[in-house]
Scaffold this motif. Structure first.
Motif, PDB file in Angstrom:
ATOM      1  N   THR A 161       3.560   4.605   5.816  1.00 57.60           N
ATOM      2  CA  THR A 161       2.389   4.456   5.698  1.00 57.60           C
ATOM      3  C   THR A 161       2.065   4.010   4.208  1.00 57.60           C
ATOM      4  N   GLU A 196      -4.629   1.033   2.196  1.00 59.51           N
ATOM      5  CA  GLU A 196      -4.837  -0.239   2.105  1.00 59.51           C
ATOM      6  C   GLU A 196      -5.266  -0.786   0.875  1.00 59.51           C
ATOM      7  N   ARG A 206      -7.244  -2.775   5.966  1.00 61.29           N
ATOM      8  CA  ARG A 206      -6.854  -2.035   7.301  1.00 61.29           C
ATOM      9  C   ARG A 206      -7.919  -2.371   8.444  1.00 61.29           C
ATOM     10  N   GLU A 254      -4.146  -3.242  10.780  1.00 59.38           N
ATOM     11  CA  GLU A 254      -3.752  -2.134  10.592  1.00 59.38           C
ATOM     12  C   GLU A 254      -2.360  -1.923  10.551  1.00 59.38           C
ATOM     13  N   HIS A 255      -1.419  -2.437  11.438  1.00 64.34           N
ATOM     14  CA  HIS A 255      -0.184  -2.190  11.682  1.00 64.34           C
ATOM     15  C   HIS A 255       0.758  -3.639  11.630  1.00 64.34           C
ATOM     16  N   ILE A 275       5.154  -0.186   9.648  1.00 67.28           N
ATOM     17  CA  ILE A 275       4.191   0.211   8.318  1.00 67.28           C
ATOM     18  C   ILE A 275       2.570   0.072   9.137  1.00 67.28           C
ATOM     19  N   THR A 276       1.900   1.367   8.566  1.00 65.96           N
ATOM     20  CA  THR A 276       0.534   1.251   9.070  1.00 65.96           C
ATOM     21  C   THR A 276      -0.133   1.581   7.819  1.00 65.96           C
ATOM     22  N   LEU A 277      -1.167   0.730   7.558  1.00 67.16           N
ATOM     23  CA  LEU A 277      -2.359   0.628   6.435  1.00 67.16           C
ATOM     24  C   LEU A 277      -3.130   1.974   6.778  1.00 67.16           C
ATOM     25  N   THR A 278      -3.124   3.234   5.552  1.00 69.18           N
ATOM     26  CA  THR A 278      -4.165   3.937   5.643  1.00 69.18           C
ATOM     27  C   THR A 278      -5.591   3.559   5.104  1.00 69.18           C
ATOM     28  N   ASP A 279      -6.623   4.292   5.443  1.00 64.32           N
ATOM     29  CA  ASP A 279      -7.772   3.823   5.187  1.00 64.32           C
ATOM     30  C   ASP A 279      -8.392   4.302   3.801  1.00 64.32           C
TER      31      ASP A 279
END
Length: 706
Positions: free
Chosen positions: A167, A170, A226, A230-231, A256-260
């Protein structure tokens, strides 16, 4: 001996090492070097001294992963003793001899029979020997040599882990590190570029990039949102041969994931809302909900709701439901359709957790307007008071007015109201109520001393809709009238000694009255009409209490006058087991007739007295301060302390004969203490029970005559 060696594809020429030992004799030897199985011109070296025969050999190389149909030629062993007539036999021993490596025992040629893998085994150690074929004698000493497996690029780079899941926040800055990946290559890192790896990104551009040497993945675009995406799936490639054409490659996937982050404010979907609430809604209950939307997640999406202004801010309240992120609207005060039919609320929704990095973008709160419509409901009658207190005098006539209750219909219709008193089936009905006016009257005569308070419940209902009703409590106090006479608090039985002093208090008398304090105490006490002329007692009022005093006058005792018409028997009881009938002096009965006559201590006359050890005045109280019961106790104590008594038990019986008469004592025994001239000869005519008494007084009279 000569050793012929091949050097596969290696660009470096193999050097032939010649080893000799000199013993003073010259020997001529020739060495031939073969490269890639292509025979080159031999270089002959003439030696002008005589060496000892020995191995001349080189390090051998064999190419890995040989796939040809014939065994791979490795090299040749040759001894100087070999004349080419086949008399020399070559023997090969050591790692892989006879299985992987075989030798022509006549020519000395060595071949590899199988394909070799350098990554499994990079070299083999073997031993060579030349013997006489016919005699088996060693022509050369055994010698050790090495066959190395030469590397080729037959292994692609590999990622030991993967796929990867990572992660990154964002809105991160460009170049923010996400992850470092590493690939390994099984080829020889010391030989050529077979194990030299470079990294590249096959998928995930232009959002991410990878460092070709280190494999570090970084963000490549600014303001990655995000809420927009998001992904991301990023594919990283590792290629050997320094990335040149023909190199081998391997790849891995990085998810990879964008966190808030809190980069979005809350927003109400509408600018105006409307809510219907009936006027019958209870205070404290929820009457509606409202919700703002926040594109963020977690704590970044938390919303706090407030009523910031409006004419309903004092009537309504709003709280936040943390689970659903809703604003719960509740009622703080009751609604009344007849007074106000609608309210307006301005509601704010804001983020309680604000990220300062984005505070410059916009305000992280939003506003909306809520209009509350109050609904008309047919309500129950409303009493002017929640409870009433009324008064009525006891003993009032049936039908006496106690009080009035009033209720009205709060609705605009203003329906008529009817009243009724709620009684249980077993409850006595002491009151009734006028169904139209609410007037409460007595149904029975009331007694305050029996029941001072009554509590009743009055129900008011609409005439057109009896199901709509309400209740009020009416407490009725019964007022006192003076209808009870005073009474003595108890029955008094007063006892007084005949020698009581004048003014002595002999009893305190109390009175009670069932009426209350206004009609009860204070009391006035007096003697009865039949006792008004009694001069012996007086009574004194002390508030509610009366004190009875003795005002008895002392009078002289008259001697006993006995006539034949009035003969009174006086029985003296003797329960004496020791002295018998002659022990008459043991009982001084005169003390019972007149306690003052025994104030002075008298010794017994039937025994010789001894010294009385204890003073009577030290242990006995005065007769003036005791009653007749105390007199008896005193005589018992006096008998117990009498040391001159006979050595046997003596039971003395005392009886109380009543109060003293103004006429004096009638007992003939009392005449012993007087100087009377009375003649007691007539005692002989009394009944036999008085014979002893006649004899006694006869003796006294005889003594008096003598």
């Amino acid at each position: 001996m000569k050793v012929m060696s091949t050097s596969c594809i290696c660009p470096v020429l193999m050097c032939l090492c010649f080893v000799q030992r000199c013993y003073g004799a010259s020997h001529q030897s020739s060495i031939k070097v073969t490269r890639n199985q292509t025979k080159h011109a031999a270089v002959e070296t003439e030696v002008h001294h005589r060496p000892k025969r020995g191995w001349v050999w080189n390090q051998f190389f064999v190419l890995e992963e040989h796939l040809g149909p014939d065994p791979q030629y490795v090299g040749k062993l040759h001894s100087n003793s070999d004349k080419g007539d086949g008399s020399v036999k070559y023997i090969l021993t050591g790692e892989g001899a006879g299985r992987i490596f075989i030798i022509d025992d006549t020519t000395g040629d060595i071949h590899a029979t199988t394909s070799l893998d350098r990554e499994q085994k990079s070299q083999y150690v073997l031993h060579a020997q030349a013997i006489d074929r016919w005699t088996n004698e060693a022509l050369e000493p055994e010698s050790e040599f090495i066959i190395k497996v030469q590397d080729i690029n037959d292994n692609a780079p590999e990622f030991s882990d993967g796929p990867f899941v990572v992660t990154v926040p964002e809105m991160s800055d460009v170049g923010t590190s996400v992850l470092q990946v590493t690939a390994t290559d099984a080829d020889d890192p010391t030989y050529g570029n077979s194990a030299r790896v470079v990294y590249s990104i096959l998928q995930g551009q232009p959002y991410f990039s990878v460092d070709p040497k280190t494999g570090v993945i970084r963000t490549a675009l600014p303001n990655m949102d995000r809420e927009a995406r998001e992904h991301y799936s990023v594919v990283i490639q590792a290629k050997d041969m320094a990335g040149q054409v023909g190199g081998l490659s391997g790849s891995t996937t990085v998810n990879i994931t964008l966190t808030d982050v809190n980069d979005n404010p809350p927003r109400f979907p509408q600018r105006h809302y409307q809510l219907y609430v009936p006027e019958s809604a209870q205070v404290g209950t929820a009457v509606g909900k409202i919700k703002a939307i926040d594109a963020d997640t977690g704590l970044n999406a938390d919303i706090k709701y407030l009523i910031v202004n409006g004419d309903g801010a004092e009537i309504f309240d709003i709280a936040t439901d943390g689970d659903n992120r809703e604003g719960i609207i509740s009622l703080k005060k009751p609604l009344n359709y007849e007074k106000k039919k609608h309210y307006t609320l301005n509601i704010e929704g804001r983020n309680p957790h604000v990220d300062d990095r984005f505070s410059h973008l916009e305000l992280f709160k939003d506003y909306t307007t809520l209009k509350v419509i109050v609904g008309d409901v047919d309500e129950s009658p409303l009493f002017t008071l929640p409870s009433y207190i009324m008064d009525v005098y006891e003993n009032s006539k049936i039908g006496t007015l106690v009080g009035l209750v009033t209720a009205h219909d709060p609705d605009s219709a203003n329906s008529l109201v009817r009243y009724v008193i709620e009684y249980s089936e077993v409850e006595d009905q002491y009151f009734n109520i006028d169904a139209n006016t609410g007037a409460i009257r007595t149904e029975k005569v009331l007694d305050r001393e029996e029941m001072p308070w009554y509590s009743i419940t009055v129900t008011a209902a609409e005439a057109e809709n009896p199901s709509l009703l309400s209740n009020a409590t009416v407490d009725i106090r019964v007022l006192d009238v003076n209808d009870n006479a005073p009474e003595l608090a108890q029955e008094y039985d007063v006892v007084v000694c005949e020698n009581a002093k004048e003014g002595k208090i002999i009893e305190t008398i109390r009175a009670v009255d069932q009426d209350d304090s206004a009609n009860g105490p204070r009391f006035h006490f007096s003697l009865g009409d039949d006792l008004l002329i009694n001069p012996n007692f007086t009574i004194q009022n002390n508030e509610v209490i009366v004190v009875l005093f003795v005002t008895l006058r002392r009078s002289r005792k008259e001697p006993l006058k006995v006539s034949e018409e009035d003969i009174r028997e006086n029985i003296v009881t003797y329960d004496d087991e020791g002295g018998g009938e002659q022990d008459t002096e043991a009982f001084d009965i005169t003390a019972l007739r007149n306690p003052s006559a025994a104030e002075d201590f008298k010794y017994r006359r039937d025994v010789r007295p001894e010294v009385f050890q204890t003073s009577r005045h030290q242990i006995l109280p005065s007769f003036d301060s005791i009653n007749i019961q105390d007199c008896i106790k005193l005589r018992l104590a006096e008998a117990n302390l009498d040391t001159s008594g006979p050595p046997y038990d003596s039971l003395q019986t005392y009886a109380f004969e009543g109060h003293r008469s103004e006429a004096g004592t009638v007992s003939p025994i009392d005449s012993l203490t007087t100087n009377s001239d009375k003649d007691f000869n007539d005692l002989d005519d009394w009944a036999p029970a008085f014979q002893k008494l006649a004899e006694l007084y006869g003796e006294i009279e005889s003594e008096r005559t003598t």
